[in-house]
Design a protein around this motif. Structure first.
Motif, PDB file in Angstrom:
ATOM      1  N   MET A   1       0.840  -1.158   0.000  1.00 50.34           N
ATOM      2  CA  MET A   1       0.000   0.000   0.000  1.00 50.34           C
ATOM      3  C   MET A   1       0.888   1.225   0.000  1.00 50.34           C
ATOM      4  SD  MET A   1      -1.444   0.624   3.784  1.00 50.34           S
ATOM      5  CE  MET A   1      -2.996   0.438   3.727  1.00 50.34           C
ATOM      6  N   TYR A   2       0.449   2.253  -0.672  1.00 48.95           N
ATOM      7  CA  TYR A   2       1.277   3.436  -0.819  1.00 48.95           C
ATOM      8  C   TYR A   2       1.076   4.405   0.330  1.00 48.95           C
ATOM      9  CZ  TYR A   2       1.230   1.429  -5.419  1.00 48.95           C
ATOM     10  OH  TYR A   2       1.314   0.560  -6.451  1.00 48.95           O
ATOM     11  N   PHE A   3      -0.137   4.492   0.815  1.00 49.10           N
ATOM     12  CA  PHE A   3      -0.464   5.399   1.896  1.00 49.10           C
ATOM     13  C   PHE A   3      -1.070   4.602   3.035  1.00 49.10           C
ATOM     14  CE2 PHE A   3      -1.128   7.496  -2.189  1.00 49.10           C
ATOM     15  CZ  PHE A   3      -0.196   8.493  -2.106  1.00 49.10           C
ATOM     16  N   VAL A   4      -0.957   5.102   4.236  1.00 45.10           N
ATOM     17  CA  VAL A   4      -1.567   4.442   5.383  1.00 45.10           C
ATOM     18  C   VAL A   4      -2.804   5.230   5.798  1.00 45.10           C
ATOM     19  CG1 VAL A   4       0.528   3.336   6.208  1.00 45.10           C
ATOM     20  CG2 VAL A   4       0.004   5.641   6.953  1.00 45.10           C
ATOM     21  N   PRO A   5      -3.787   4.569   6.393  1.00 44.87           N
ATOM     22  CA  PRO A   5      -4.997   5.278   6.841  1.00 44.87           C
ATOM     23  C   PRO A   5      -4.670   6.300   7.931  1.00 44.87           C
ATOM     24  CG  PRO A   5      -5.311   2.886   6.903  1.00 44.87           C
ATOM     25  CD  PRO A   5      -3.869   3.135   6.606  1.00 44.87           C
ATOM     26  N   ASP A   6      -5.515   7.289   8.066  1.00 48.86           N
ATOM     27  CA  ASP A   6      -5.342   8.281   9.124  1.00 48.86           C
ATOM     28  C   ASP A   6      -5.376   7.600  10.486  1.00 48.86           C
ATOM     29  OD1 ASP A   6      -5.173  10.301   7.285  1.00 48.86           O
ATOM     30  OD2 ASP A   6      -7.289  10.862   7.432  1.00 48.86           O
ATOM     31  N   ASN A   7      -4.710   8.194  11.442  1.00 50.20           N
ATOM     32  CA  ASN A   7      -4.641   7.717  12.825  1.00 50.20           C
ATOM     33  C   ASN A   7      -3.946   6.357  12.954  1.00 50.20           C
ATOM     34  OD1 ASN A   7      -6.030  10.046  13.685  1.00 50.20           O
ATOM     35  ND2 ASN A   7      -7.978   9.079  13.201  1.00 50.20           N
ATOM     36  N   PHE A  23       8.002   2.470   0.200  1.00 47.79           N
ATOM     37  CA  PHE A  23       6.572   2.546   0.466  1.00 47.79           C
ATOM     38  C   PHE A  23       6.303   2.198   1.915  1.00 47.79           C
ATOM     39  CE2 PHE A  23       7.563  -1.711  -0.895  1.00 47.79           C
ATOM     40  CZ  PHE A  23       6.833  -2.529  -0.053  1.00 47.79           C
ATOM     41  N   LEU A  24       5.115   2.565   2.375  1.00 50.43           N
ATOM     42  CA  LEU A  24       4.661   2.258   3.728  1.00 50.43           C
ATOM     43  C   LEU A  24       3.695   1.094   3.683  1.00 50.43           C
ATOM     44  CD1 LEU A  24       3.904   5.847   5.062  1.00 50.43           C
ATOM     45  CD2 LEU A  24       5.954   4.496   5.432  1.00 50.43           C
ATOM     46  N   SER A  25       3.714   0.293   4.718  1.00 48.27           N
ATOM     47  CA  SER A  25       2.793  -0.828   4.818  1.00 48.27           C
ATOM     48  C   SER A  25       2.392  -1.011   6.276  1.00 48.27           C
ATOM     49  CB  SER A  25       3.437  -2.111   4.294  1.00 48.27           C
ATOM     50  OG  SER A  25       2.560  -3.203   4.446  1.00 48.27           O
ATOM     51  N   PRO A  35       4.537  -3.530  -3.834  1.00 51.77           N
ATOM     52  CA  PRO A  35       3.333  -3.264  -4.626  1.00 51.77           C
ATOM     53  C   PRO A  35       3.644  -2.862  -6.058  1.00 51.77           C
ATOM     54  CG  PRO A  35       3.707  -1.505  -3.047  1.00 51.77           C
ATOM     55  CD  PRO A  35       4.711  -2.574  -2.761  1.00 51.77           C
ATOM     56  N   TYR A  36       4.850  -2.369  -6.309  1.00 52.02           N
ATOM     57  CA  TYR A  36       5.242  -1.979  -7.657  1.00 52.02           C
ATOM     58  C   TYR A  36       5.662  -3.201  -8.478  1.00 52.02           C
ATOM     59  CZ  TYR A  36       5.558   2.605  -5.429  1.00 52.02           C
ATOM     60  OH  TYR A  36       5.283   3.752  -4.733  1.00 52.02           O
ATOM     61  N   THR A  59      12.423  -5.076   1.760  1.00 52.28           N
ATOM     62  CA  THR A  59      12.910  -5.309   3.118  1.00 52.28           C
ATOM     63  C   THR A  59      12.553  -4.124   4.009  1.00 52.28           C
ATOM     64  OG1 THR A  59      15.071  -4.396   2.541  1.00 52.28           O
ATOM     65  CG2 THR A  59      14.819  -6.782   2.403  1.00 52.28           C
ATOM     66  N   LEU A  60      12.352  -4.418   5.258  1.00 57.62           N
ATOM     67  CA  LEU A  60      11.990  -3.411   6.250  1.00 57.62           C
ATOM     68  C   LEU A  60      13.188  -2.505   6.516  1.00 57.62           C
ATOM     69  CD1 LEU A  60       9.806  -2.454   8.290  1.00 57.62           C
ATOM     70  CD2 LEU A  60      10.862  -4.007   9.936  1.00 57.62           C
ATOM     71  N   VAL A  61      12.978  -1.206   6.331  1.00 56.44           N
ATOM     72  CA  VAL A  61      14.028  -0.231   6.587  1.00 56.44           C
ATOM     73  C   VAL A  61      13.900   0.305   8.010  1.00 56.44           C
ATOM     74  CG1 VAL A  61      14.949   2.025   5.916  1.00 56.44           C
ATOM     75  CG2 VAL A  61      14.146   0.450   4.169  1.00 56.44           C
ATOM     76  N   LYS A  62      12.649   0.598   8.389  1.00 59.05           N
ATOM     77  CA  LYS A  62      12.435   1.227   9.681  1.00 59.05           C
ATOM     78  C   LYS A  62      10.993   1.009  10.121  1.00 59.05           C
ATOM     79  CE  LYS A  62      13.092   5.760  11.809  1.00 59.05           C
ATOM     80  NZ  LYS A  62      13.493   7.148  11.577  1.00 59.05           N
TER      81      LYS A  62
END
Length: 88
Positions: A1-7, A23-25, A35-36, A59-62
């Motif tokens: 997913m490119y964006f995360v939901p609010d809150n 990207f954020l997940s 996702p790309y 891979t997880l960066v942070k």
């Protein structure tokens, strides 16, 4: 997913080793599908290949928590929109 939901309180920042997109997940695992790149996965593998070579390429960066989630989400949104910050 490119964006995360609010809150969102916690998410992962990932970087794909093939296409180098970030990207954020909501998942916070060591690796995940990009996702790309996941749309272009070829499931026909040869005798010297494994399916893992084509999946879990990011891979997880942070691990982001709290305010950092919103900050990184905004920064990645700016990068995707080409720097159009008028909507913020």
């Amino acid at each position: 997913m490119y964006f995360v939901p609010d809150n969102t309180d916690k998410c992962g920042l990932y970087m794909c080793k093939l296409c180098e997109n970030k990207f954020l997940s909501l998942d916070v695992n060591e690796t995940t599908d990009c996702p790309y790149c996941s749309e272009d996965v070829c499931y026909e593998i040869g005798p010297d290949e494994t399916l893992e070579d084509n999946t879990n390429t990011a891979t997880l960066v942070k691990v982001l928590e709290g305010e950092d989630v919103e900050k990184y989400d905004s920064l990645l949104s700016l990068a995707i929109t080409g720097g159009n910050y008028e909507w913020i």
